[in-house]
Structure formats: structure tokens, C-alpha cells
Design a protein around this motif. Structure first.
Motif, PDB file in Angstrom:
ATOM      1  N   GLY A   1      -2.326   7.039  -6.843  1.00  0.00           N
ATOM      2  CA  GLY A   1      -3.745   7.253  -7.084  1.00  0.00           C
ATOM      3  C   GLY A   1      -4.280   6.342  -8.172  1.00  0.00           C
ATOM      4  O   GLY A   1      -5.414   5.862  -8.097  1.00  0.00           O
ATOM      5  N   VAL A   2      -3.466   6.091  -9.192  1.00  0.00           N
ATOM      6  CA  VAL A   2      -3.858   5.165 -10.255  1.00  0.00           C
ATOM      7  C   VAL A   2      -4.052   3.765  -9.681  1.00  0.00           C
ATOM      8  O   VAL A   2      -5.038   3.084  -9.980  1.00  0.00           O
ATOM      9  N   LYS A   3      -3.130   3.335  -8.824  1.00  0.00           N
ATOM     10  CA  LYS A   3      -3.235   2.005  -8.219  1.00  0.00           C
ATOM     11  C   LYS A   3      -4.517   1.880  -7.397  1.00  0.00           C
ATOM     12  O   LYS A   3      -5.210   0.860  -7.452  1.00  0.00           O
ATOM     13  N   ARG A   4      -4.852   2.923  -6.659  1.00  0.00           N
ATOM     14  CA  ARG A   4      -6.081   2.870  -5.856  1.00  0.00           C
ATOM     15  C   ARG A   4      -7.320   2.812  -6.742  1.00  0.00           C
ATOM     16  O   ARG A   4      -8.293   2.127  -6.427  1.00  0.00           O
ATOM     17  N   GLY A   5      -7.260   3.536  -7.847  1.00  0.00           N
ATOM     18  CA  GLY A   5      -8.392   3.476  -8.769  1.00  0.00           C
ATOM     19  C   GLY A   5      -8.574   2.086  -9.342  1.00  0.00           C
ATOM     20  O   GLY A   5      -9.699   1.594  -9.466  1.00  0.00           O
TER      21      GLY A   5
END
Length: 958
Positions: free
Chosen positions: A324-328
Motif C-alpha cells: 500500500g505504501v508503494k502504491r501511495g
């Protein structure tokens, strides 16, 4: 109320919110599954995401789930929710719209609160209907919202009785069903328009003829008009059952007491012996590309959406959290690139973005959207898709990733620093999503520490690889919405697919242009504070600096990481003749677009990445000023930026050229295909503005009058003299630390020693009787706006009486027009007032209804006003107004935004800064007689009636 009936991407209009949001500090944003990624951190990424230990979660023997959390912000308040995992997808053909109708009926009679007694009880406790007390229905769930005070045990326990009644004690009285039928049909009528007509065409394509495509929560007119109460009762019996319900309570209370109340009241609800299976509906995939091209006579612009759908995966592990961090990070970097495209001399579109997020049902989606300029679909969508392709071919740059990480971490740090100040409403939404969508919730403490460990190990290659997951040829859909007049100019389905498949040819790598220079070329010369005053009863300090600048400071402990500020002085566009009006009107906009000092707008954004700093200069009709916010650690940077906007305005002709080009195109679209609402509001604005040239709708030709050099000169004139400015600082301010910064950056501002005033332009709402009817639109719906106006004897007593008049009248309008006549979904009565340029008030009543009911409902409104004039308000309604106002003020007094606006208004108007402490005295003056006097005084001869009706159909042969 209908909520979340469309994927976010599909409610876009010509005006786009271009900023990319960083994921909230919870377990996830988006739901992509991926193999665990190697990390330098010792964290075991295969572990489950830990739930927040501050939440008490339980399940009753009958299957009902509950979430309880003690939270003292705001004090003496609680947020309660009843969540029913049942929405419109569960309806039979004969029930379409009844999940939402059931939501309405919960406010129209339960076992312990017959008819409208529930609303009356809560209003008497200071809870506003609609603003506080509310509910929404979506495809998959229905959620009832009840914010309540906890300092009254009677009211607090009563609130849980209301939740229990909603859960299984709705009476569904046939007479009440018939009355509410008209209200829901009016809500459906309000939703009609170009968007609804086009949605009806493209939804089956986008959603692949799934259950979601034909179960919009508002339902069908046929069902809503003809269904029997027994059919509604069956839906309630089938789906309102404990195993599909959750009770959520977050607030300033004792957890054990609340758990006891929940067990007592909800434990006695029986679970059916043979419950109807709750089907989990999905949206099937498609191997090809689905394309829908839809047009409408009232659609003002052309919008293209390319949607890459994919199966959504529920986040469970720490690796999911990391994904999720990577997508953000991906969303932030791509969003910044696309936004840069609008800062060119000839932008390829009016607006656009690409973003990965959850979609609907079982799906996530990567969505690219472009609003075409001059209807040029190819240019617009190619520009957005080329940026996607540029990432695919070349990836992001290390410097982009570093800034994105800084932004991400800064946002989470802020949430972490505010963990003891987080409002209860923020928590309840997490628990709603956990119950409805199985989204995990974790504590901000865990998330922040996890992020600090994992963020450094997120590699550029990992983020770059996401584009291959997001963009694919299968399960793809393209939606084109356009004006009917442009139908023959639109590309074919084959051409559109060609644009998408051919994207990315001849691209070069993105160049990350940054600037390494001080924000201020020259340090200011400080000026000392020469006078200090204390307003002790409201905790305010007032400083006067040697250069004439005044500074008003109110330290608070409402937020740990927030300082809000503003600065204002008189003058504005009123000081400029009509020939220079447009240049003055846009002066702050076009100047700020240039950036400031050595930094252009793009470079400035990159410089501020990772800092909690926001500063905006403005020029209004009577004032000029700045507004902003910052964290204590970034206060000096914020003041440097403020100083720079005063002293180092920067011209960027290319950016302004692109902005004006886009504005012309958008305005021309509105002229070519004017929406009924736009035509109506333009008519209201021009009429109330006495047809003054400064109250005319903006035209494309007006933009040609903007002279950038003239605008820059006007901007410099407005900000050349800080000596007549007053600045306000509210929040976590340390006065000892603020003082030297104020002396340096505000004391260093230029001052001429003059005290400027605004010019009264003499623009007033015309006196007497006015009546205007606008015929526009094809839908059978009408809009009514009634406006009273006049001079005002400026005083706290009179403004309080106006507020009371608006509230008591609105209560009666809802009772009469909605509950008795079933003629409206909502009705609003509001009073506004201002001291400058001269004290005036405006009182508005507005509602939407069927064209056939306009005259009747206006007449009913006038009857209620006549009754107020002859008898005054109902004492019970006055008590509701006082209770609501007192409850609202309790919250406002603990809110930085309130204090900033309040203090600025009081000082600008020359009113007593501590007037808010005397509110009770003013409320005590509101009586039956005072409302009678106010109705006669303010709802008088200066009356304007505006009505929007559908276009008249010309009969054949005429």
C-alpha cells in the motif's frame, strides 16, 4: 441519503481536484497482492497486520458485532453507528430502491419513537437533523450515523435505544410509507440530469452487466411509485438481522458501561432461525476492451476515462501494508507529473489524472481521466496515457521518489503527532470499513513505526514495476462522455482503442527540474514589537510592530501539529476602475502561478515537499491578504514564504497563458452547452447584483482583458504596504518562539504608513418585489429560491436573531414541505450578513420540487412566514435552536479554524474580540416575541422570487 453509488472516478466534472492524496495512516490504501519483498528491516512481512488494541471488539450470541473505543476528542461527545451489511444489491426486482427507502422509514416511526418523534427528541438535545443525525445507503451496506452528547446520561442511553429501534423496531406504518414515498421520489428527481442519463447508458458496459449495473440505490420510479408496504417489510425482515449488523461507539465515555448497554439492548434481538443467504455479488472480468461513448444535450464538456480493472485483494499481512505504501508513492509521483502538464503555455487538456485505488464490489482499478480541451479527445487522452507510458518506459527518478517519501512520511508523522487529538469521527469510519469490507485497522503508533522501518527499504525499481501490474489489455473499459452537439465529431470505438494501444511512441525520459537556492534572496530587516495588549478572557495577545503591522495570537492545545494563520487589510479590487477590474480580479491568481522569488510554481512545490507549509495570497473585492497553515517545526519556512509572496512576486507568462487558455475553453464549453443550474445561478447572481458589470458571469472575452503586467502591478500595489495589515496566528504556538520570527519576517515587510480603506461600489440587492422564471433543462424538476434582503443595524443581538429566525423557519419548512406535503427532499433557510461595505443581510429559502408543485409549495412557505409574523416561533423550536447552537459552540471553541475565522471577523469589523463569551446572553434574548418581531423586520418588502422550470415544449403547428 445515497452514498458511494459511483466509483470515485465517475463523478468527475470539468473542475478536477488535481492533488494526489497520501494513504491514510491505517493498514492499507488499495489492495494489490504481491510476493513479499526483500527488506533490510527485520520485520517479518508475512505476519498479520495487528489490530489496534485500543478498540474493544466483540460478538453477541445472536451474531451482532460491536466496536467500542474510548476517545476524548471532542470531550463529552460520542459517535455512534449502526452498520447493516445490506444495500441495494440484495433487492429483488420488486424491491429496487427499497434498501434506501427503508433507511428513510427509520426516521418515520419506530416502537419507542412514533412518527417523527425521534427527530424531535434529538433536535431538543442539540443534534441537527441532516447535519449531525443522518444515514446513507450504498450498494452493499446501510449506515446510520448518530453523534450524541455524553454529559447527559439520559440522552446517551436514549441514543442506544434509537440504534436498537433502527435495528429491529421500525413500525413501517402504511400511512407514513405513503408520505415518505413523495420525499424519496423528490430525492430521485434531484438526481436527474445529464450525469444520470449518461450513467444509465455506460454503467452496464463498465460493470459488465453485473448486479451492480442494475441496482442503483435510488431504485426505479416504477417500484418507488407502486410498491406495497409488505414488500418493504420483507426487505427489513430478511436483511436487518444481528449477524449482518455492527454497532460502533467511539467517544468520551466508559467502555464497560457502553459494552453493558450494547449487550443489554442488542442481545435481545433474535436471529432468524433460517436466515436468507447473503450473496456476495461480484463484477465479472472481460478479456476485451469495453467502450461506451455517450452524449447528452446538457453535458458541457468531453471527458474520457480509461479504467484498468483488476481483482481486489483484502489486505491481511504486513507485506500488504508495505504494498500500500508503494502504491501511495506511485500515485503521488504520477499525479505530480500530470499536474505539471497544466502548467504549460498550451496544456493538452483542461484537467487530468491517473490513480490506482479501490473501485467497486470485488474490484480495484487504475484509472486515467482527461477532460478534453475544445473537445479534442485524442490530444487529451494521449497526453495522460503518454505519462503512464513514460513511467512504463523510463520509470520514476530517484529525486521524485525521495520527495514522495518525504511527503508520505510527513503526512503520517502529522497523524502520529495528533494521535491524542484525533476526533472520534475519524475512527468510526475505519471500523465501518472493517465490518463491511474486512479492511484491517491498526494503530497509528504501529503504522508510524512500521513506516519508519520499511520506507527506507522501498526501492525505486519496486515502485516502477507497479505500472506493469496496473496497465494491461484485459478487463479494460473506456468511457467517453460528451455534448450531444459534438456527437459527429467524436472518434470511433476503433480509434479510441488505437489511441490507447499506441500510447507512448517517441517519448523521452522525464527530467526532474529542481532548484537549489534560498527562498529569500535577501534577508529582511527586522522591526521590533512596540506595543503588547492582552485579552485574557479569551487567551489572546495583540502585538503592534514598529512598521505598523498588527499581530493577534491565540495559542491553543486543540491540535499538536497545527498552526493556522491569515493576514488581511482593506482595499481589494474595489479600488480599481472597471477597465482594470478583470486584471485586478485575477491579480493574485496569475501572480501566484509564477511562483515566488527564484522559484517557479513547479520548483516551489518540489522545494516544499515534505514540509507542512501552505500559503496563499488573495485579493477580494474589499480586502487583500494571505491565508495559510503549517506545523510548528515548519513555521519559519511558512513565514519566509509569506514574506516572499509580499516582496518577491514572480511573473511566468507561459504558465499564465496556459491557465487562461484552459479557462477560455472551459467557459466556452459552458456557453455552448449551458446547464440548467448554471443558467439559473447566473440569473440569480446578475439580478441580485443589480446587473452591475462586476456581478456578470465571467465570459471568455473577459479573459482577453487581463494584462499580466497590469495584474502584477496591481498585486504589488496591494501588498506594498503591510503597515495596515493585521495577522492572526491560532494553534500550537509558542509565543516566545513566534516573537522573533514575527519581528523578522512580518516586521521586515514594507510599510508606507498609510491606512487604506475599501471603496463602496454601491452594489446592493434591488429593493422591492422581483420575480424571475428561468426555463431551462429537459428534466421535470424545478428549483426555487426566495430571497429577502435589506439594511441591518449591526449588533450581536440582531445577527443572533437572524440566525434564530432561519433555524425556526427551516424546522417548520421541513415539517410542512417535506413531512406533510411530501413535496421536497430537502429545504434550506439561511441568513447571511456582513458589516462591509455597509451592514446588510440576506435571507434565503431554497428547495427543489416537481414543476407542478412550485406554486403550492411557495404558497405554503408564505403561510409559514405569515404565521411567524403573527404568532412568532413555536417555543419548542426556539429551544431546539438554542440547544443546537450551544452544542455547536462547545465544539467550535475547541477548534482552531473557528478561532481563526472568528478573530479575523471581529478585528476586521471592529467588534469586541470576546463577544463569543456572551453568546448565552444573546440566546436568552431569543423569544417568541423576538422571532415575531424579526420575521416582520427581516422578511419584508424586499423580496425576490426565482424559479427554474423545464423548457417549454412547443406544440406542433405553433
Amino acid at each position: 441519503m445515497i452514498k458511494r453509488i459511483l466509483p470515485v472516478a465517475l463523478v468527475i466534472s470539468a473542475t478536477l481536484a488535481m492533488g494526489q492524496t497520501t494513504p491514510k495512516p491505517k493498514s492499507t490504501t488499495g489492495k494489490t497482492a504481491a510476493k513479499p519483498t526483500a527488506s533490510a528491516s527485520p520485520v517479518n512481512l508475512s505476519q498479520a497486520i495487528p489490530t489496534d488494541p485500543s478498540v474493544k471488539v466483540g460478538k453477541l450470541p445472536n451474531g451482532l458485532t460491536y466496536y467500542i473505543r474510548k476517545n476524548a476528542e471532542p470531550r463529552n461527545r460520542a459517535e455512534l453507528r449502526l452498520v447493516v451489511k445490506a444495500g441495494s444489491v440484495l433487492e429483488t426486482d420488486e424491491q429496487q430502491g427499497l434498501a434506501h427507502f427503508m433507511e428513510h422509514m427509520e426516521f418515520n416511526g419506530t416502537k419507542n419513537f412514533p412518527k417523527n418523534e425521534l427527530v424531535n427528541v434529538l433536535q431538543s438535545s442539540g443534534i441537527r437533523f441532516g447535519a449531525d443525525l443522518n444515514a446513507y445507503t450504498s450498494f452493499d451496506e446501510t449506515v446510520y450515523q448518530l453523534p450524541v452528547p455524553t454529559d447527559s446520561q439520559r440522552v446517551f442511553r436514549q441514543a442506544f435505544q434509537i440504534l436498537e429501534d433502527w435495528a429491529h423496531n421500525a413500525t413501517i406504518d402504511p400511512a407514513e410509507v405513503e408520505k415518505e414515498r413523495g420525499v424519496v421520489l423528490e430525492e430521485r428527481r434531484l438526481g436527474r440530469g445529464a450525469g444520470q442519463r449518461m450513467r444509465d447508458k455506460y454503467f452496464p458496459v463498465l460493470l459488465n452487466d453485473s448486479r451492480y449495473a442494475n441496482r442503483l440505490p435510488i431504485g426505479t420510479e416504477q417500484v418507488l411509485t407502486t410498491f406495497k408496504p409488505e414488500t418493504l417489510r420483507q426487505f427489513y425482515k430478511d436483511w436487518y438481522r444481528p449477524s449482518l449488523m455492527a454497532v460502533i461507539a467511539v467517544g468520551d465515555f466508559d467502555i464497560k458501561q457502553v459494552e453493558g448497554i450494547i449487550r443489554e439492548k442488542f442481545g435481545r434481538i433474535p436471529e432468524p432461525a433460517n436466515p436468507k443467504p447473503r450473496t456476495e455479488y461480484t463484477i465479472p472480468g472481460n478479456k476485451d476492451t469495453k467502450v461506451a461513448i455517450v452524449t447528452d444535450t446538457e453535458q458541457p464538456n468531453t471527458i474520457v476515462q480509461v479504467i484498468y480493472k483488476r481483482e481486489g485483494v483484502k489486505d491481511k499481512t504486513l507485506n500488504d501494508l508495505r504494498e500500500g505504501v508503494k502504491r501511495g508513492l506511485f500515485n503521488t509521483m504520477l499525479g505530480n507529473r500530470i499536474q505539471e502538464l497544466t502548467q504549460q503555455a498550451d496544456p493538452p487538456f483542461l484537467g487530468g489524472y491517473s490513480n490506482y485505488s479501490d473501485f467497486l464490489g470485488n474490484l480495484d482499478a487504475f484509472t486515467s481521466i482527461a477532460v478534453a480541451k475544445e473537445g479534442n479527445v485524442e490530444k487529451a487522452i494521449r497526453a495522460v496515457l503518454n505519462e503512464n507510458a513514460r513511467v512504463k518506459q523510463f520509470g520514476f527518478t530517484p529525486t521524485e521518489l525521495e520527495r514522495a517519501k518525504q511527503e508520505f512520511l510527513t503526512n503520517v508523522e502529522q497523524a502520529y503527532s495528533e494521535r491524542t487529538k484525533t476526533r472520534s469521527a475519524s475512527f468510526v469510519e475505519e471500523y465501518v470499513r472493517n465490518f463491511t469490507d474486512k479492511e484491517p485497522y491498526t494503530s497509528i503508533d504501529f503504522y508510524y513505526n512500521f513506516l519508519k522501518k520499511e520506507m527506507p527499504g522501498v526501492k525505486l525499481t519496486e515502485v516502477n514495476e507497479l505500472v506493469d501490474q496496473f496497465i494491461h489489455n484485459d478487463n479494460r473499459a473506456v468511457i467517453v462522455m460528451a455534448p450531444e452537439k459534438d456527437k459527429d465529431k467524436l472518434p470511433t470505438v476503433e480509434q479510441i482503442i488505437g489511441y490507447i494501444d499506441d500510447a507512448g511512441k517517441g517519448l523521452t525520459a522525464y527530467e526532474d527540474k529542481t532548484l537549489d537556492a534560498p527562498l529569500l534572496a535577501k534577508q529582511p530587516t527586522p522591526a521590533p514589537i512596540v506595543d503588547t495588549k492582552q485579552i485574557k478572557d479569551i487567551g489572546v495577545t495583540e502585538w503592534t510592530l514598529k512598521n505598523g503591522v498588527k499581530v493577534v495570537v491565540k495559542p491553543t492545545d486543540f491540535k499538536n501539529d497545527q498552526i493556522l494563520f491569515s493576514g488581511t487589510s482593506f482595499g481589494g479590487t474595489s479600488l480599481y476602475d472597471l477597465n482594470d477590474y478583470t486584471s485586478a480580479r485575477f491579480a493574485s491568481t496569475v501572480t501566484a502561478m509564477g511562483g515566488t522569488g527564484a522559484y517557479n510554481q513547479v520548483q516551489l512545490g518540489k522545494f516544499l515537499a515534505g514540509k507542512q507549509v501552505s500559503v496563499f495570497p488573495y485579493i477580494s473585492e474589499l480586502n487583500e491578504g494571505v491565508s495559510g497553515s503549517t506545523a510548528p517545526k515548519d513555521l519559519e519556512t511558512a513565514l519566509q514564504l509569506l514574506y516572499s509572496y509580499f516582496t518577491q512576486p514572480r511573473k511566468d507568462a507561459d504558465v499564465v497563458k496556459g491557465f487562461l487558455s484552459n479557462q477560455r475553453s472551459a467557459l466556452q464549453n459552458q456557453i455552448n452547452t449551458p446547464t440548467p443550474a448554471r443558467v439559473f445561478q447566473d440569473t440569480v447572481q446578475v439580478t441580485l447584483g443589480a446587473n452591475n458589470p462586476r456581478r456578470q458571469p465571467l465570459q471568455p472575452a473577459d479573459l482577453d482583458k487581463i494584462d499580466l503586467d497590469k495584474s502584477l502591478k496591481i498585486y504589488q500595489e496591494r501588498f506594498a504596504n503591510a503597515g495596515d495589515f493585521t495577522f492572526f496566528f491560532v494553534g500550537n504556538v509558542d509565543e516566545a518562539k513566534l516573537k522573533p520570527l514575527v519581528e523578522k519576517y512580518l516586521g521586515g515587510l514594507p510599510s508606507t504608513g498609510k491606512d487604506e480603506k475599501f471603496r463602496d461600489l454601491g452594489i446592493r440587492i434591488p429593493s422591492g418585489q422581483i420575480s424571475k422564471t428561468v426555463y431551462k433543462g429537459v428534466d421535470p424538476k424545478a428549483t426555487v429560491q426566495l430571497v429577502y434582503s435589506g439594511d441591518l443595524n449591526w449588533s450581536p443581538e440582531n445577527t443572533t436573531q437572524l440566525d434564530a429566525l432561519a433555524e425556526v423557519l427551516e424546522i417548520k419548512l421541513i415539517e410542512q414541505l417535506r413531512e406533510q406535503e411530501s413535496g421536497v427532499y430537502g429545504v434550506n433557510a439561511s441568513a447571511s450578513y456582513s458589516k462591509n461595505p455597509v451592514p446588510r443581510y440576506t435571507f434565503r429559502i431554497s428547495f427543489g420540487c416537481g414543476p407542478e408543485n412550485v406554486d403550492k409549495l411557495i404558497a405554503k412557505t408564505q403561510e409559514l412566514i405569515a404565521n411567524l409574523k403573527s404568532k412568532g416561533a413555536d417555543p419548542a423550536d426556539i429551544a431546539k435552536f438554542k440547544a443546537e447552537t450551544r452544542r455547536e459552540t462547545e465544539l467550535q471553541l475547541k477548534d482552531n479554524q473557528f478561532w481563526l475565522g472568528y478573530l479575523q471577523n471581529q478585528f476586521v469589523n471592529g467588534d469586541a474580540p470576546d463577544e463569543v463569551l456572551r453568546e448565552d446572553q444573546q440566546l436568552n434574548k431569543v423569544t417568541v416575541d423576538s422571532t415575531k418581531a424579526s420575521a416582520n423586520k427581516y422578511l419584508g418588502a424586499n423580496y425576490a422570487k426565482f424559479v427554474l422550470l423545464p423548457e417549454k415544449k412547443v406544440e406542433a403547428g405553433k
